[in-house]
Design an enzyme around this catalytic site. Structure first.
Site, short mmCIF file in Angstrom:
data_model
loop_
_atom_site.label_atom_id
_atom_site.label_comp_id
_atom_site.label_asym_id
_atom_site.label_seq_id
_atom_site.Cartn_x
_atom_site.Cartn_y
_atom_site.Cartn_z
CB THR A 125 64.81 28.01 55.43
OG1 THR A 125 64.65 29.29 56.05
CG2 THR A 125 64.98 26.97 56.54
CG ASP A 126 66.98 33.05 55.66
OD1 ASP A 126 66.00 32.42 56.11
OD2 ASP A 126 66.95 34.26 55.40
CD GLU A 127 62.85 30.90 59.70
OE1 GLU A 127 62.66 30.20 60.71
OE2 GLU A 127 61.97 31.58 59.16
CE1 TYR A 153 60.22 25.49 57.97
CE2 TYR A 153 61.39 27.47 58.63
CZ TYR A 153 60.96 26.62 57.64
OH TYR A 153 61.30 26.86 56.33
CE LYS A 157 63.29 23.34 55.11
NZ LYS A 157 62.63 22.61 53.98
P1 NAD Z 1 53.97 25.90 52.03
O1 NAD Z 1 53.62 25.63 53.45
O2 NAD Z 1 53.25 26.98 51.28
O3 NAD Z 1 53.79 24.57 51.17
C1 NAD Z 1 54.22 23.32 51.61
C2 NAD Z 1 53.57 22.25 50.75
O4 NAD Z 1 54.06 20.98 51.19
C3 NAD Z 1 52.05 22.22 50.84
O5 NAD Z 1 51.48 22.10 49.55
C4 NAD Z 1 51.77 20.96 51.67
O6 NAD Z 1 50.54 20.33 51.36
C5 NAD Z 1 52.95 20.09 51.29
N1 NAD Z 1 53.25 19.08 52.32
C6 NAD Z 1 53.35 19.28 53.67
N2 NAD Z 1 53.61 18.12 54.28
C7 NAD Z 1 53.71 17.18 53.31
C8 NAD Z 1 53.99 15.79 53.32
N3 NAD Z 1 54.21 15.13 54.48
N4 NAD Z 1 54.03 15.12 52.14
C9 NAD Z 1 53.79 15.78 50.99
N5 NAD Z 1 53.52 17.09 50.91
C10 NAD Z 1 53.48 17.79 52.06
O7 NAD Z 1 55.53 26.15 52.03
P2 NAD Z 1 56.42 27.13 51.14
O8 NAD Z 1 56.45 28.46 51.77
O9 NAD Z 1 56.02 26.99 49.71
O10 NAD Z 1 57.87 26.48 51.36
C11 NAD Z 1 58.33 25.46 50.49
C12 NAD Z 1 59.73 25.05 50.93
O11 NAD Z 1 60.60 26.17 50.87
C13 NAD Z 1 59.80 24.53 52.36
O12 NAD Z 1 60.69 23.45 52.39
C14 NAD Z 1 60.35 25.71 53.16
O13 NAD Z 1 61.06 25.25 54.27
C15 NAD Z 1 61.25 26.35 52.13
N6 NAD Z 1 61.46 27.80 52.26
C16 NAD Z 1 60.39 28.65 52.36
C17 NAD Z 1 60.61 30.03 52.39
C18 NAD Z 1 59.46 31.01 52.48
O14 NAD Z 1 59.70 32.21 52.64
N7 NAD Z 1 58.20 30.57 52.36
C19 NAD Z 1 61.92 30.52 52.34
C20 NAD Z 1 62.99 29.62 52.27
C21 NAD Z 1 62.73 28.26 52.21
O1 DAU Z 2 63.58 33.07 56.09
C1 DAU Z 2 62.90 32.04 55.43
C2 DAU Z 2 61.67 31.65 56.19
O2 DAU Z 2 60.74 32.72 56.06
C3 DAU Z 2 61.06 30.36 55.71
O3 DAU Z 2 61.97 29.31 55.97
C4 DAU Z 2 59.73 30.07 56.40
O4 DAU Z 2 59.13 28.91 55.84
C5 DAU Z 2 58.82 31.25 56.19
O5 DAU Z 2 57.59 31.06 56.86
C6 DAU Z 2 59.49 32.54 56.67
O6 DAU Z 2 59.63 32.54 58.12
P1 DAU Z 2 59.32 33.85 59.00
O7 DAU Z 2 59.02 33.42 60.36
O8 DAU Z 2 60.36 34.87 58.78
O9 DAU Z 2 57.99 34.35 58.22
P2 DAU Z 2 56.59 34.94 58.74
O10 DAU Z 2 55.88 35.44 57.52
O11 DAU Z 2 55.89 34.00 59.63
O12 DAU Z 2 57.05 36.19 59.60
C7 DAU Z 2 57.82 37.22 59.03
C8 DAU Z 2 58.07 38.26 60.13
O13 DAU Z 2 56.83 38.90 60.45
C9 DAU Z 2 58.58 37.66 61.43
O14 DAU Z 2 59.50 38.56 62.02
C10 DAU Z 2 57.33 37.56 62.30
C11 DAU Z 2 56.49 38.73 61.83
N1 DAU Z 2 55.02 38.55 61.89
C12 DAU Z 2 54.49 37.46 61.29
C13 DAU Z 2 53.13 37.24 61.33
C14 DAU Z 2 52.52 36.01 60.68
C15 DAU Z 2 54.23 39.51 62.49
O15 DAU Z 2 54.72 40.53 63.00
N2 DAU Z 2 52.88 39.30 62.52
C16 DAU Z 2 52.29 38.19 61.97
O16 DAU Z 2 51.04 38.06 62.04
#
Ligand code: NAD
Ligand code: DAU
Length: 339
Positions: A125-127, A153, A157
């Site tokens: 992730t970019d985080e 988190y 990562k």
């Molecule tokens: P998500 O939370 O929707 O899904 C995660 C999945 O992993 C779920 O199906 C969960 O059951 C499974 N899981 C959790 N713990 C596990 C374990 N111990 N063993 C096996 N499976 C397990 O997450 P997402 O948003 O789809 O993110 C997927 C990946 O992409 C993550 O690694 C996250 O860090 C990365 N990522 C997410 C975003 C985003 O915006 N959502 C952006 C950049 C990177």
């Molecule tokens: O940048 C990549 C990341 O993006 C991934 O690595 C993470 O898995 C993914 O969850 C996401 O992280 P963020 O913290 O950016 O996403 P989130 O949707 O939780 O929040 C997006 C923005 O919105 C953040 O600035 C917090 C704000 N927010 C979020 C929630 C859930 C609110 O203002 N209200 C809310 O209820």
């Protein structure tokens, strides 16, 4: 070819499962997922009808489960999506983030070494870069930006990324890493900003915006993330990190107002709530490396992607209403009840 996709019952992993099944009909796809609160077999219902797809329930951090699994399937590629992914949950309960995101990645890499996996792709992730100031729109994250994490988190990562790079240098382990910006699209769990706001707006519930809503995220439609990972796995250079993002920066308030406008709901639904501790201000990706080396370009602008996403949530109400009807109610009360 056999590809093992971990976390395939979650948001991005499931979109990737469908991408691979469609683009490479000859590939055998094995999906491993622990089915935590974020994993959902309804998401994989279509994949389960495909004879090339196998689902195995299990925990990536459980060595006694993972090694026999690799012995049995001997995958060529591994794409590790499995993770605890929600920043707010990591603030309330960091421990599970260390177990899954760090130990789990280590166990998968050990099994991959043992069973001769040709390519291990770590979905990061970019985080891991921390955040950028709001008043410097000229600054972007490149692959050279130092790791500087803010939440449990992102620290977990980043730890997994460092472990992966250490395996590459020490063991010549064939790893690639991608660091993507915020995704949105179908099957996104409604704890995250966009699906939560869509669900609340449809239900005429308050939309909880943290702080003043000024924080900026760089949004990428999930299918563009999947095409990027596909390119990296097949053509990326071993040991390299690739940033993924499409220059779609928006403040949270902009995003929320767009959703309300698209759904024809009033802005009076917006409720400003207590900010997230340690809240990252701005993310913005420079995708020059993946564009130049692998020819990747995103296809979906935010204006198009958000319409597609809202339409998906309107057409798939059962999928998210089932989630809202379960344990999610306790989560919501704990997270937002007296915020
Ligand atoms: P998500 O939370 O929707 O899904 C995660 C999945 O992993 C779920 O199906 C969960 O059951 C499974 N899981 C959790 N713990 C596990 C374990 N111990 N063993 C096996 N499976 C397990 O997450 P997402 O948003 O789809 O993110 C997927 C990946 O992409 C993550 O690694 C996250 O860090 C990365 N990522 C997410 C975003 C985003 O915006 N959502 C952006 C950049 C990177
Ligand atoms: O940048 C990549 C990341 O993006 C991934 O690595 C993470 O898995 C993914 O969850 C996401 O992280 P963020 O913290 O950016 O996403 P989130 O949707 O939780 O929040 C997006 C923005 O919105 C953040 O600035 C917090 C704000 N927010 C979020 C929630 C859930 C609110 O203002 N209200 C809310 O209820």
């Amino acid at each position: 070819m056999k590809i093992l996709i971990t976390g395939g019952a979650g948001f991005i992993g499931a979109n990737f499962v469908y991408h691979i099944l469609e683009k490479y009909p000859s590939y055998e796809v094995i999906c491993v997922d622990a089915l935590t609160y974020a994993g959902n077999m309804e998401t994989l219902a279509e994949a389960m009808k495909n004879p090339k797809f196998t689902f195995v329930k299990g925990d990536i951090a459980d060595r006694d489960f993972i090694f026999p699994l690799f012995e049995n399937y001997k995958p060529d590629y591994v794409a590790n999506f499995a993770a605890e992914s929600h920043v707010d949950r990591s603030i309330n309960d960091p421990g599970i983030f260390l177990r899954t995101n760090v130990i789990g990645t280590g166990v998968l890499m050990d099994a991959s070494r043992e069973y001769g996996v040709k390519r291990f792709h770590q979905v990061s992730t970019d985080e891991v870069y921390g955040d950028l100031p709001l008043d410097r729109p000229d600054l972007l994250f490149t692959e050279e930006t130092p790791i500087h994490t803010s939440s449990p988190y992102s620290a977990a990562k980043a730890s997994a990324d460092l472990l992966a790079l250490s395996y590459c240098r020490t063991f010549k382990f064939p790893v690639t890493i991608s660091r993507c910006s915020n995704n949105y699209g179908p099957f996104h769990f409604p704890e995250k900003l966009i699906p939560l706001m869509i669900a609340n707006a449809i239900n005429d519930k308050p939309l909880p915006v943290y702080g003043k809503g000024e924080n900026v995220r760089d949004w990428l439609y999930v299918k563009d993330h999947c095409t990027a990972i596909d390119l990296i796995i097949h053509n990326g250079r071993i040991g390299e990190v690739y940033n993924i993002g499409g220059h779609n920066e928006r403040t949270n308030l902009d995003v929320v107002k767009t959703i309300l406008r698209e759904l024809n709901k009033p802005e009076t639904l917006i409720a400003y709530v207590t900010d997230r501790p340690g809240h990252d201000q701005r993310y913005a990706i420079d995708p020059t490396k993946i564009s130049n080396e692998l020819g990747w370009l995103p296809e979906t602008t935010f204006d198009t992607g958000i319409k597609l996403t809202i339409q998906w949530y309107l057409s798939n109400r059962k999928w998210w209403e089932n989630i809202l009807a379960g344990e999610y109610q306790n989560y919501y009360e704990n997270m937002y009840g007296d915020r």
